[in-house]
Design a protein around this motif. Structure first.
Motif, PDB file in Angstrom:
ATOM      1  N   ARG A  54       0.803  -1.094  -0.057  1.00 24.61           N
ATOM      2  CA  ARG A  54       0.091   0.163   0.125  1.00 24.61           C
ATOM      3  C   ARG A  54       0.552   1.180   0.055  1.00 24.61           C
ATOM      4  O   ARG A  54       0.529   2.092  -0.774  1.00 24.61           O
ATOM      5  N   LYS A  55       2.030   1.178   0.833  1.00 26.06           N
ATOM      6  CA  LYS A  55       2.763   2.342   1.007  1.00 26.06           C
ATOM      7  C   LYS A  55       3.530   2.694  -0.300  1.00 26.06           C
ATOM      8  O   LYS A  55       3.457   3.564  -0.931  1.00 26.06           O
ATOM      9  N   LEU A  56       4.032   1.794  -0.987  1.00 23.76           N
ATOM     10  CA  LEU A  56       4.563   1.820  -2.314  1.00 23.76           C
ATOM     11  C   LEU A  56       3.619   2.275  -3.533  1.00 23.76           C
ATOM     12  O   LEU A  56       4.133   3.086  -4.195  1.00 23.76           O
ATOM     13  N   PHE A  57       2.426   1.832  -3.250  1.00 20.65           N
ATOM     14  CA  PHE A  57       1.497   2.079  -4.277  1.00 20.65           C
ATOM     15  C   PHE A  57       1.203   3.703  -4.199  1.00 20.65           C
ATOM     16  O   PHE A  57       1.008   4.542  -5.166  1.00 20.65           O
ATOM     17  N   TYR A  58       1.215   4.392  -3.057  1.00 17.94           N
ATOM     18  CA  TYR A  58       0.518   5.689  -2.945  1.00 17.94           C
ATOM     19  C   TYR A  58       2.003   6.584  -3.159  1.00 17.94           C
ATOM     20  O   TYR A  58       1.868   7.434  -3.758  1.00 17.94           O
ATOM     21  N   GLN A  59       2.995   5.920  -2.822  1.00 14.82           N
ATOM     22  CA  GLN A  59       4.246   6.535  -3.416  1.00 14.82           C
ATOM     23  C   GLN A  59       4.326   6.961  -4.780  1.00 14.82           C
ATOM     24  O   GLN A  59       4.808   7.931  -5.410  1.00 14.82           O
ATOM     25  N   ASN A  60       3.849   5.775  -5.581  1.00 13.16           N
ATOM     26  CA  ASN A  60       4.050   5.691  -6.981  1.00 13.16           C
ATOM     27  C   ASN A  60       3.002   6.838  -7.216  1.00 13.16           C
ATOM     28  O   ASN A  60       3.135   7.485  -8.563  1.00 13.16           O
ATOM     29  N   VAL A  61       1.904   6.669  -6.781  1.00 12.10           N
ATOM     30  CA  VAL A  61       0.835   7.557  -7.213  1.00 12.10           C
ATOM     31  C   VAL A  61       1.156   9.094  -7.149  1.00 12.10           C
ATOM     32  O   VAL A  61       1.052   9.863  -8.115  1.00 12.10           O
ATOM     33  N   LYS A  62       1.969   9.226  -6.012  1.00 10.62           N
ATOM     34  CA  LYS A  62       2.241  10.622  -5.681  1.00 10.62           C
ATOM     35  C   LYS A  62       3.229  10.948  -6.645  1.00 10.62           C
ATOM     36  O   LYS A  62       3.364  12.136  -7.089  1.00 10.62           O
ATOM     37  N   GLY A  63       4.300  10.235  -6.958  1.00 11.14           N
ATOM     38  CA  GLY A  63       5.345  10.358  -7.827  1.00 11.14           C
ATOM     39  C   GLY A  63       4.832  10.885  -9.528  1.00 11.14           C
ATOM     40  O   GLY A  63       5.162  11.500 -10.014  1.00 11.14           O
ATOM     41  N   THR A  64       3.651   9.737  -9.870  1.00 17.91           N
ATOM     42  CA  THR A  64       3.105  10.032 -11.039  1.00 17.91           C
ATOM     43  C   THR A  64       2.592  11.365 -11.054  1.00 17.91           C
ATOM     44  O   THR A  64       2.466  12.078 -12.114  1.00 17.91           O
ATOM     45  N   CYS A  65       1.659  11.580 -10.026  1.00 15.31           N
ATOM     46  CA  CYS A  65       1.059  12.824  -9.998  1.00 15.31           C
ATOM     47  C   CYS A  65       1.700  14.212 -10.269  1.00 15.31           C
ATOM     48  O   CYS A  65       1.694  15.254 -10.890  1.00 15.31           O
TER      49      CYS A  65
END
Length: 74
Positions: A54-65
């Motif tokens: 979950r943590k890595l998913f949200y980091q990826n989403v923040k990075g993509t955004c």
């Protein structure tokens, strides 16, 4: 071979069998304890791996955004 000798042999075999059964019970108890510890570790691993996922998913989403420009408003 006398009757007393036969009784002694049977008695020795019976004692040996009882000891083997007791040893087997001890080994089964140890195995059960290890299985319980392993099951607990598996649950703990699953929980921590889901948290990391979950943590890595949200980091990826923040990075993509952060890479996408905001939409232009007219």
């Amino acid at each position: 071979m006398g009757v007393r000798q036969q009784v002694k042999e049977v008695s020795d075999v019976a004692r040996s069998n009882i000891q083997k059964v007791m040893d087997r019970g001890d080994r089964l108890d140890d195995l059960q304890a290890r299985a319980d510890m392993l099951a607990g570790s598996a649950v703990e691993f699953q929980t921590s791996s889901n948290r990391l996922k979950r943590k890595l998913f949200y980091q990826n989403v923040k990075g993509t955004c952060g890479l996408c420009p905001p939409p232009l408003l007219h």
